[in-house]
Motif scaffolding. Structure first.
Motif, PDB file in Angstrom:
ATOM      1  N   GLU A  82      90.645  37.186 -61.986  1.00  0.00           N
ATOM      2  CA  GLU A  82      89.766  36.467 -62.788  1.00  0.00           C
ATOM      3  C   GLU A  82      90.268  36.710 -64.184  1.00  0.00           C
ATOM      4  O   GLU A  82      90.345  35.550 -64.937  1.00  0.00           O
ATOM      5  CB  GLU A  82      88.351  36.909 -62.430  1.00  0.00           C
ATOM      6  N   ASN A  83      90.731  37.757 -64.675  1.00  0.00           N
ATOM      7  CA  ASN A  83      91.167  37.834 -65.842  1.00  0.00           C
ATOM      8  C   ASN A  83      92.583  38.265 -66.182  1.00  0.00           C
ATOM      9  O   ASN A  83      93.030  38.758 -67.128  1.00  0.00           O
ATOM     10  CB  ASN A  83      90.270  39.121 -66.378  1.00  0.00           C
ATOM     11  N   ALA A  84      93.330  37.734 -65.053  1.00  0.00           N
ATOM     12  CA  ALA A  84      94.700  38.087 -65.005  1.00  0.00           C
ATOM     13  C   ALA A  84      95.625  37.562 -66.143  1.00  0.00           C
ATOM     14  O   ALA A  84      96.550  38.301 -66.731  1.00  0.00           O
ATOM     15  CB  ALA A  84      95.554  37.881 -63.486  1.00  0.00           C
ATOM     16  N   VAL A 140      96.072  29.439 -63.958  1.00  0.00           N
ATOM     17  CA  VAL A 140      95.827  28.596 -65.071  1.00  0.00           C
ATOM     18  C   VAL A 140      94.778  27.073 -64.019  1.00  0.00           C
ATOM     19  O   VAL A 140      95.175  26.842 -63.093  1.00  0.00           O
ATOM     20  CB  VAL A 140      96.935  27.728 -65.855  1.00  0.00           C
ATOM     21  N   THR A 141      94.080  26.599 -65.038  1.00  0.00           N
ATOM     22  CA  THR A 141      93.606  25.476 -64.568  1.00  0.00           C
ATOM     23  C   THR A 141      94.033  24.132 -65.102  1.00  0.00           C
ATOM     24  O   THR A 141      94.978  24.102 -65.940  1.00  0.00           O
ATOM     25  CB  THR A 141      92.139  25.352 -65.170  1.00  0.00           C
ATOM     26  N   GLY A 142      94.021  23.109 -64.215  1.00  0.00           N
ATOM     27  CA  GLY A 142      94.446  21.869 -64.460  1.00  0.00           C
ATOM     28  C   GLY A 142      94.086  20.809 -63.232  1.00  0.00           C
ATOM     29  O   GLY A 142      93.623  21.363 -62.292  1.00  0.00           O
ATOM     30  N   ARG A 143      93.886  19.725 -63.636  1.00  0.00           N
ATOM     31  CA  ARG A 143      93.441  18.559 -62.831  1.00  0.00           C
ATOM     32  C   ARG A 143      94.635  18.385 -61.751  1.00  0.00           C
ATOM     33  O   ARG A 143      94.085  17.981 -60.481  1.00  0.00           O
ATOM     34  CB  ARG A 143      93.384  17.196 -63.561  1.00  0.00           C
ATOM     35  N   THR A 144      95.762  18.487 -61.756  1.00  0.00           N
ATOM     36  CA  THR A 144      96.684  18.513 -60.693  1.00  0.00           C
ATOM     37  C   THR A 144      97.718  19.439 -60.636  1.00  0.00           C
ATOM     38  O   THR A 144      97.740  20.509 -61.509  1.00  0.00           O
ATOM     39  CB  THR A 144      97.597  17.133 -61.076  1.00  0.00           C
ATOM     40  N   ALA A 147     100.135  19.181 -63.747  1.00  0.00           N
ATOM     41  CA  ALA A 147      99.458  19.839 -64.910  1.00  0.00           C
ATOM     42  C   ALA A 147      99.466  21.102 -65.188  1.00  0.00           C
ATOM     43  O   ALA A 147      99.701  21.834 -66.126  1.00  0.00           O
ATOM     44  CB  ALA A 147      97.955  19.173 -65.148  1.00  0.00           C
ATOM     45  N   LYS A 148      98.991  21.812 -63.894  1.00  0.00           N
ATOM     46  CA  LYS A 148      99.047  23.310 -63.825  1.00  0.00           C
ATOM     47  C   LYS A 148     100.439  23.931 -64.060  1.00  0.00           C
ATOM     48  O   LYS A 148     100.429  24.931 -64.933  1.00  0.00           O
ATOM     49  CB  LYS A 148      98.362  24.105 -62.604  1.00  0.00           C
ATOM     50  N   HIS A 149     101.273  23.443 -63.766  1.00  0.00           N
ATOM     51  CA  HIS A 149     102.722  23.952 -63.837  1.00  0.00           C
ATOM     52  C   HIS A 149     103.217  23.683 -65.166  1.00  0.00           C
ATOM     53  O   HIS A 149     103.800  24.550 -65.725  1.00  0.00           O
ATOM     54  CB  HIS A 149     103.668  23.136 -62.683  1.00  0.00           C
ATOM     55  N   GLN A 150     102.898  22.536 -65.869  1.00  0.00           N
ATOM     56  CA  GLN A 150     103.354  22.196 -67.240  1.00  0.00           C
ATOM     57  C   GLN A 150     102.642  23.326 -68.026  1.00  0.00           C
ATOM     58  O   GLN A 150     103.114  23.838 -68.938  1.00  0.00           O
ATOM     59  CB  GLN A 150     103.065  20.800 -67.474  1.00  0.00           C
ATOM     60  N   ARG A 151     101.428  23.583 -67.976  1.00  0.00           N
ATOM     61  CA  ARG A 151     100.600  24.526 -68.622  1.00  0.00           C
ATOM     62  C   ARG A 151     101.206  26.066 -68.436  1.00  0.00           C
ATOM     63  O   ARG A 151     101.233  26.638 -69.520  1.00  0.00           O
ATOM     64  CB  ARG A 151      99.145  24.595 -68.139  1.00  0.00           C
ATOM     65  N   ALA A 152     101.724  26.352 -67.266  1.00  0.00           N
ATOM     66  CA  ALA A 152     102.299  27.587 -67.117  1.00  0.00           C
ATOM     67  C   ALA A 152     103.701  27.661 -67.766  1.00  0.00           C
ATOM     68  O   ALA A 152     104.041  28.696 -68.218  1.00  0.00           O
ATOM     69  CB  ALA A 152     102.359  27.657 -65.412  1.00  0.00           C
TER      70      ALA A 152
END
Length: 191
Positions: A82-84, A140-144, A147-152
């Motif tokens: 949760e806090n990783a 990370v959170t993301g709609r797709t 999107a999560k991959h790009q945020r990472a």
């Protein structure tokens, strides 16, 4: 005196461990084979019994260091998923990590140098980026998934870049500000 296979494997691992640390501290060109072997408690002559070239050792030591970092990240996730992300970012973007080049992130310490080399060294760094980004993607959170991959990717690139900049400047306050600013962009409550 002939060494057993087990002893040869231990010697090889000691050389790789030593090289992983010294390359991160001094850079690939900052230490020669003779000094590296001496630091590992071995003679220069034994090097080529374990490695085809210094480039071979550079790739294996980098892979070893990158895998070690990834294992540390996995342990954080297993301990507190949760806090990783907050734990990873705050540890990575700390002055302690900044100051411990030999124990720290191989990507930040050697990534720019690796760009000037060929495969298999760059392949080790490529795999390091991929596996680390995959791990962060799961946090990370993301709609797709994309999107999560790009945020990472953004988070990882920001952390590595911040560490490189924080290590490069001689102004302690600016160095700390770089780390704190990027941390706040990843974990807003760290602000």
């Amino acid at each position: 005196m002939k060494v057993s296979r087990a002893e040869a494997a231990q010697n090889r691992e000691r050389i790789i461990d030593t090289a992983a640390k010294l390359f991160r501290e001094r850079g690939f060109d900052g230490i020669g084979v003779a000094d590296l072997m001496k630091s590992a408690g071995m003679t220069h002559g034994g090097f080529y019994g374990h490695f085809a070239s210094k480039e071979d050792l550079m790739a294996q030591a980098s892979m070893h260091a990158l895998e070690g970092s990834l294992n540390t990240l996995r342990q954080v996730v297993e301990h507190d998923r949760e806090n990783a992300l907050a734990i990873i970012a705050s540890t990575y973007l700390s002055t302690t990590h900044r100051d411990q080049r030999g124990e720290g992130c191989a990507m930040a310490a050697l990534g720019a140098e690796a760009a000037r080399h060929g495969s298999p060294l760059r392949a080790a760094f490529t795999q390091g980026v991929r596996t680390t980004v995959e791990l962060i993607t799961e946090l990370v959170t993301g709609r797709t998934r994309r999107a999560k991959h790009q945020r990472a990717l953004t988070i990882y690139a920001s952390m590595v870049g911040a560490l490189v900049l924080a290590r490069a400047v001689e102004d302690e306050a600016l160095s700390a500000e770089i780390l704190e600013s990027v941390l706040a962009s990843i974990v807003p409550e760290a602000d």
